[in-house]
Design a protein around this motif. Structure first.
Motif, short mmCIF file in Angstrom:
data_model
loop_
_atom_site.label_atom_id
_atom_site.label_comp_id
_atom_site.label_asym_id
_atom_site.label_seq_id
_atom_site.Cartn_x
_atom_site.Cartn_y
_atom_site.Cartn_z
N ASP A 166 0.67 -1.12 0.22
CA ASP A 166 0.15 -0.02 0.02
C ASP A 166 0.90 1.21 -0.10
OD1 ASP A 166 -2.18 -1.23 0.10
OD2 ASP A 166 -2.83 -1.08 2.06
N ASN A 167 2.08 0.96 -0.16
CA ASN A 167 2.80 2.30 -0.03
C ASN A 167 3.20 3.22 -1.08
OD1 ASN A 167 3.84 1.75 2.78
ND2 ASN A 167 5.34 0.21 2.20
N MET A 168 2.96 3.04 -2.17
CA MET A 168 3.17 3.94 -3.32
C MET A 168 4.19 4.67 -3.27
SD MET A 168 0.34 3.22 -4.94
CE MET A 168 -0.34 4.55 -6.17
N CYS A 169 5.44 4.16 -3.28
CA CYS A 169 6.57 4.89 -3.62
C CYS A 169 6.49 5.14 -5.08
CB CYS A 169 7.64 3.88 -3.40
SG CYS A 169 7.98 3.21 -1.74
N SER A 170 7.06 6.20 -5.36
CA SER A 170 6.62 6.98 -6.81
C SER A 170 7.42 6.23 -7.79
CB SER A 170 6.89 8.43 -6.58
OG SER A 170 8.50 8.74 -6.64
N VAL A 173 6.16 -0.05 -9.23
CA VAL A 173 5.14 -0.82 -10.03
C VAL A 173 4.35 -1.47 -9.37
CG1 VAL A 173 6.10 -2.67 -11.21
CG2 VAL A 173 4.60 -1.30 -12.68
N VAL A 174 5.05 -2.12 -8.17
CA VAL A 174 4.68 -3.26 -7.62
C VAL A 174 3.01 -3.04 -6.88
CG1 VAL A 174 4.65 -4.67 -5.02
CG2 VAL A 174 6.90 -4.05 -6.75
N PRO A 175 2.54 -1.96 -6.22
CA PRO A 175 1.38 -1.74 -5.78
C PRO A 175 0.23 -1.92 -7.03
CG PRO A 175 2.86 0.15 -5.03
CD PRO A 175 3.50 -0.48 -6.04
N PHE A 176 0.68 -1.66 -8.20
CA PHE A 176 -0.21 -1.85 -9.55
C PHE A 176 -0.35 -3.28 -9.98
CE2 PHE A 176 1.55 2.37 -9.52
CZ PHE A 176 0.53 3.30 -9.45
N ASN A 294 8.49 9.47 -2.55
CA ASN A 294 7.09 9.22 -1.39
C ASN A 294 7.62 8.07 -0.62
OD1 ASN A 294 4.80 9.81 -0.97
ND2 ASN A 294 3.89 8.39 -2.00
N ARG A 295 8.94 8.10 -0.07
CA ARG A 295 9.22 6.94 0.72
C ARG A 295 8.66 7.26 2.16
NH1 ARG A 295 10.88 1.87 -0.44
NH2 ARG A 295 12.51 1.99 1.24
N GLY A 296 8.27 8.47 2.78
CA GLY A 296 7.77 8.48 4.01
C GLY A 296 8.65 8.54 5.11
FE1 SF4 Z 1 5.96 -1.06 -2.01
FE2 SF4 Z 1 7.52 -0.63 -4.01
FE3 SF4 Z 1 7.55 1.01 -2.05
FE4 SF4 Z 1 8.43 -1.24 -1.68
S1 SF4 Z 1 9.27 -0.06 -3.20
S2 SF4 Z 1 7.46 -0.31 -0.32
S3 SF4 Z 1 7.23 -2.59 -3.12
S4 SF4 Z 1 5.97 0.62 -3.49
#
Ligand code: SF4
Ligand code: SAM
Length: 457
Positions: A166-170, A173-176, A294-296
């Motif tokens: 659910d993290n949506m690092c910018s 592609v994983v969340p998609f 967008n790593r938080g």
């Molecule tokens: Fe999730 Fe990708 Fe960010 Fe890892 S890098 S936390 S898989 S969005």
């Protein structure tokens, strides 16, 4: 890449896996689902009637490798027209049915949450149709499925504890491709680890994209979902797994710096069999880049987490992931990554050039404006820093004694065995009468930048 032989009956299935540990673990779930439907896995693609490629989309070159591999199966399909070729995993999810149009030899496209449907979809293909299922789920964790182990070293194994992100690092592609984050029932996790231990396995790696946000029966806000039932967070899960036996080692991946709490570190420190090794991807040493990513967390937050690890477990090894040449990365921002690497002194790092991925936040918001040559130059620079740091860490290990779990023959010589210490460093030593799957104490006498060399004491 991985494939396996399990038995000699039924139709033969050949699986190839690309990308992260999660994909390798998913292939074992797929093998389990299809074995229950009468398939037998094979390591020999020549004898397979069904070929499945479990794919990765994380960077453009990961997808290119799969496209090239499809050319190879194209040749085979001309000789064996009944061959079923399926694409699983992240590329299947990202490209969906367009894959069928772009790659004519593909019969089957199945996303990461639809593997239970595989037996039916293969039947559909055998009936002369193409088949696609890329539905993502909010619940699927394949919790009760006991994976068929494809990498049959018999000593170490992956155990999936959650799916999605659910993290949506910018940049990512994983969340998609893997959908929303969900945790697996802890009882089924402990049951799987007990089963592995009984089968002779001596190390498990608990897998998730962000293991620190594992939670059972608790919402993200901390509310209990079913009152009266117990709740489990990641630290508690680690403890439950460690208590299966002091003889089984526990590792986990991946931790996220924004969520990693001291409770996890204290749990690690309390249990000898939880390995003193943390993979904590930083991505960049610059707070402004981290914000665009967008790593938080900021550089300072990250360094505070490193300080906490060092304080609570002075002997803990730390590794990381780094991306060079992210959108707008200046020389000064890049220099901050280099300085952070020197400050932390990682044991190990996976380092990548930024690769723009369709539909991600970064693709929509920023320009991929760092020239390829600069991305490459920055990558080479940090690889050099890491090389020195790994070597330095290995030199510091010389003269020390480590408990090593033996994983098998050394790659270079049958006369030697290899294993790893708790810190995940590879240790090579003389075979003697020692057996795979047992622990030995090894005194380190020499090292290279990648390996420790020692003798059993
Ligand atoms: Fe999730 Fe990708 Fe960010 Fe890892 S890098 S936390 S898989 S969005
Ligand atoms: N969930 C993990 C995390 O947050 O650290 C990592 C998942 S990803 C499979 C593994 C690594 O691939 C990331 O840590 C990142 O360094 C790298 N990566 C992801 N997207 C990328 C991209 N678009 N270009 C280059 N590297 C990327």
């Amino acid at each position: 890449m991985m494939s396996s032989d399990q038995n000699v009956f039924g139709k033969k299935l050949y699986i190839e896996s690309y990308g992260c540990a999660m994909n390798f673990s998913d292939s074992e779930i797929v093998a389990s689902i299809l074995t229950a439907s009468g398939y037998a896995t094979t390591r020999n693609e020549e004898e397979a009637q069904v070929v499945l490629i479990n794919t990765c989309s994380i960077r453009d070159n990961a997808e290119l490798r799969v496209r090239n591999r499809l050319n190879h199966f194209n040749v085979r399909k001309r000789k064996q027209p009944g061959l079923v070729v399926g694409i699983l995993g992240c590329m299947a999810e990202r490209l969906k049915s367009t894959l069928l149009e772009e790659e004519k030899i593909v019969d089957l496209v199945v996303g990461p949450d639809a593997y239970r449907d595989l037996p039916l979809l293969i039947e559909q293909v055998e009936g002369g149709q193409k088949a696609v299922n890329v539905l993502l789920s909010r619940e699927e964790t394949y919790a009760e499925i006991n994976p068929v182990r494809l990498d049959n070293s018999g000593v170490t194994s992956f155990v999936s504890i959650m799916r999605g992100c659910d993290n949506m690092c910018s940049f990512c592609v994983v969340p998609f491709t893997r959908g929303r984050e969900r945790s697996r029932d802890p009882e089924t996790i402990v049951h799987e680890v007990k089963y592995l231990f009984e089968q002779g396995y001596r190390e498990v790696t608990l897998l998730g994209q962000n293991v620190d946000s594992y939670r059972w029966n608790i919402t993200k806000k901390g509310e209990i979902i079913e009152p009266g039932k117990s709740t489990v967070n990641f630290a508690q899960l680690l403890e439950l797994v460690a208590l299966v036996s002091p003889q089984i080692r526990v590792r986990f991946s991946t931790s996220h710096p924004k969520d990693m709490v001291d409770e996890v570190l204290h749990t690690m420190a309390r249990h000898h069999n939880i390995c003193k090794y943390i993979h904590l991807p930083v991505q960049s040493g610059s707070s402004s880049v981290l914000e665009r990513m967008n790593r938080g967390y900021s550089r300072e937050w990250y360094l505070d987490r490193i300080a906490a690890i060092r304080r609570i477990m002075p002997d803990c090894a730390i590794s990381t992931d780094i991306i060079t040449g992210f959108c707008g990365e200046t020389e000064a921002e890049h220099a901050e990554t280099a300085s952070l690497m020197r400050e932390v002194g990682y044991e190990f790092a996976y380092m990548f050039k930024y690769s723009e991925r369709p539909k991600t936040l970064a693709e929509r918001k920023f320009k991929d404006d760092i020239p390829e040559a600069i991305k490459q130059q920055r990558l080479e620079e940090i690889i050099q820093i890491q090389h020195e740091s790994s070597h330095q860490r290995n030199i510091q290990a010389v003269g020390k004694v480590f408990e090593v779990l033996i994983e098998g023959n050394s790659k270079k010589s049958d006369k030697s065995l290899h294993g790893r210490n708790s810190q995940n460093q590879v240790v090579v030593f003389e075979r003697g009468n020692h057996q795979k799957g047992t622990y030995v104490n090894v005194k380190i006498t020499a090292c290279t930048s990648a390996t420790l060399i020692g003798e059993v004491v």
